[in-house]
Design a protein around this motif. Structure first.
Motif, mmCIF file in Angstrom:
data_model
loop_
_atom_site.group_PDB
_atom_site.id
_atom_site.type_symbol
_atom_site.label_atom_id
_atom_site.label_comp_id
_atom_site.label_asym_id
_atom_site.label_seq_id
_atom_site.Cartn_x
_atom_site.Cartn_y
_atom_site.Cartn_z
ATOM 1 N N THR A 196 71.949 79.499 65.592
ATOM 2 C CA THR A 196 73.175 80.300 65.497
ATOM 3 C C THR A 196 73.820 80.239 64.116
ATOM 4 N N HIS A 197 73.033 80.035 63.077
ATOM 5 C CA HIS A 197 73.641 80.051 61.744
ATOM 6 C C HIS A 197 74.295 81.394 61.451
ATOM 7 N N THR A 198 73.718 82.462 61.999
ATOM 8 C CA THR A 198 74.337 83.789 61.912
ATOM 9 C C THR A 198 74.219 84.449 63.283
ATOM 10 N N PRO A 199 75.122 85.366 63.610
ATOM 11 C CA PRO A 199 74.988 86.079 64.881
ATOM 12 C C PRO A 199 73.691 86.874 64.970
ATOM 13 N N ASP A 200 73.263 87.440 63.842
ATOM 14 C CA ASP A 200 72.054 88.267 63.868
ATOM 15 C C ASP A 200 70.819 87.458 64.245
#
Length: 476
Positions: free
Chosen positions: A159-163
């Protein structure tokens, strides 16, 4: 091999009339096969990055001094964390077929098994993190194929980024058919421009680097429950360079509390009322304390109540008069400087938009909090934690709520020296008079059914607990 229940486990199972669901057992991934999957999907160079991590752990000979470790941002972690002397148990959590064969011996009917090395999907290396998660989830789907009537593996979602989270969520759920997911709930991020080891913790709700609403929306669309299993070692005071136990005590509770608090203050449960959330391995005591703390702040610091502390409301004429009447001679000699220091802890330059500290939460009252903590948040409680009883102590909890604790064996890790001991340890709550039989059923069966089938109605379809779970799900 024949696996026979102990007399203790047999006695407990004869006494109860319901299944036992383990909502947080663990598997230990067989990394050679995971590495092969990384090579197939991402190439040898990316697999080589995993090799660096594995070889560093296996071949560490020179240990930096405590001073060097502190300066380089190293803390003591992962010390002797897996079974070794009990080789059968080590093999059991590595070999799904063996675990399947031993479930009756252990006294568990159905187990949701969480990653172990999958916790490394919080690593900062972007390419390896995503490739590792992709390979792990393929591994879980393949090695547990044919065993999922009793063992349900949990997908690792970075989950470092939503994408990246949404991409792996779609892969795990839509392509691989996995039904349970573990999200990273605490991301350690470097300060912009920092060259040292300093990090801040993004709890993917309030004050996050990204807007994670697309991720919550995707979980809702896919019908999967966001669950969290991040640790808190290396945060704050859990930074000993030499003592892993010092860092480890309470670290999961700290991490789960941070993610839960972030979601509440960030308004996630209010914006997504259909979502349920699970916070694993931290117990339940932190949740009772957090609920009480948020209620206290909400009642005294909501937009109306906080006006009681508005610096502009201070009657300086009255204050000066009281100083003149009741102050000592040395004090009254200084009243010409009365304003000096009055603004400390009461900043008069606070922006109006910052005053409403609960605006983002979208809370309409404390009843919203009672509903979240009693009906939509679930708390993984390990068998040996005596504070599990607090979940059912409605006379002690804020609002007299019961907190939905779920049985979490943590088999496969250092705190379970013998798999056969987890059910007896959990049942000690009954034997010691802290909970009754009905509450024990809630702990090991009804609450897990509420959690896992709450967003995924067919979660137990085709499992050994399907028939028993149907009435439990329909009445909750």
């Amino acid at each position: 091999m024949n696996f026979i229940r102990s007399d203790e486990v047999e006695a407990i199972r004869n006494r109860i009339d319901h299944p036992i669901i383990d909502s947080d057992g663990h598997l230990i991934e067989f990394l050679p096969l995971v590495r092969d999957f990384i090579v197939e999907e991402a190439g040898e160079d990316i697999a080589g990055e995993l090799d660096k991590i594995v070889h560093t752990a296996a071949g560490r000979t020179a240990v930096p001094s405590p001073t060097d470790r502190r300066n380089r941002g190293f803390f003591s972690s992962g010390v002797w964390g897996l079974p070794t002397r009990n080789t059968l148990d080590r093999a059991t959590v590595m070999l799904p077929e063996l675990m399947y064969q031993r479930l009756d011996e252990i006294g568990i009917d159905f187990a949701v098994v969480y990653p172990t090395y999958g916790l490394l999907t919080a690593m900062p290396n972007d390419e390896l993190r995503c490739a590792f998660a992709h390979a792990l989830n393929r591994y879980y789907a393949e090695v547990y194929d044919g065993l999922r009537d009793r063992l349900e593996p949990v997908a690792a979602i970075p989950t470092h980024t939503p994408d990246e989270a949404i991409a792996e969520l779609d892969h795990a759920v839509l392509e691989l058919g996995l039904k349970a997911v573990m999200l990273g709930g605490a991301i350690q991020r470097p300060y912009e421009g920092a060259t040292g080891p300093g990090r801040w913790v993004d709890t993917i709700g309030h004050d996050s680097l990204y807007d994670y609403d697309p991720l919550w929306r995707r979980c809702e669309e896919l019908g999967v429950t966001p669950t969290f299993h991040s640790g808190g070692q290396g945060w704050g005071t859990r930074n000993s360079t030499v003592n892993n136990s010092y860092n480890q005590v309470g670290n999961f509770a700290s991490s789960m509390e941070g993610t839960c608090r972030s979601l509440v203050f960030g308004g996630v449960p209010m914006r997504f009322p259909n979502l349920r959330f699970a916070f694993q391995e931290g117990g339940v005591a932190w949740a009772a304390a957090l609920l009480g703390g948020i209620i206290s702040h909400y009642e005294k610091r909501n937009i109306d109540a906080i006006q009681h502390y508005d610096p502009a409301a201070l009657d300086t004429d009255l204050l000066r008069g009281l100083f003149d009447e009741y102050g000592t001679a040395s004090v009254t000699e200084c009243t010409d400087r009365l304003a000096y220091g009055l603004s400390l802890l009461s900043d008069s330059d606070e922006l109006p938009s910052d005053v409403d500290q609960f605006a983002e939460s979208l809370l309409t009252g404390v009843d919203d909090l009672y509903d979240m903590f009693a009906n939509r948040f679930f708390y993984g409680c390990e068998a040996d934690d005596p504070m599990n009883a607090l979940a059912f102590a409605s006379d002690l909890n804020p609002g007299r709520v019961t907190l939905p604790a779920i049985f979490a064996s943590d088999v496969g890790h250092w705190d379970v020296p013998d798999l056969r001991g987890v059910v007896p340890e959990a049942y000690e709550l009954v034997e010691h008079g802290h909970v009754d039989e009905a509450q024990f059923r809630d702990f090991v069966f009804d609450n897990p059914v509420r959690l896992w089938s709450g967003m995924t109605p067919d979660f137990f379809e085709g499992t050994v607990v399907e028939a028993a779970s149907m009435p439990a799900a329909s009445t909750r």
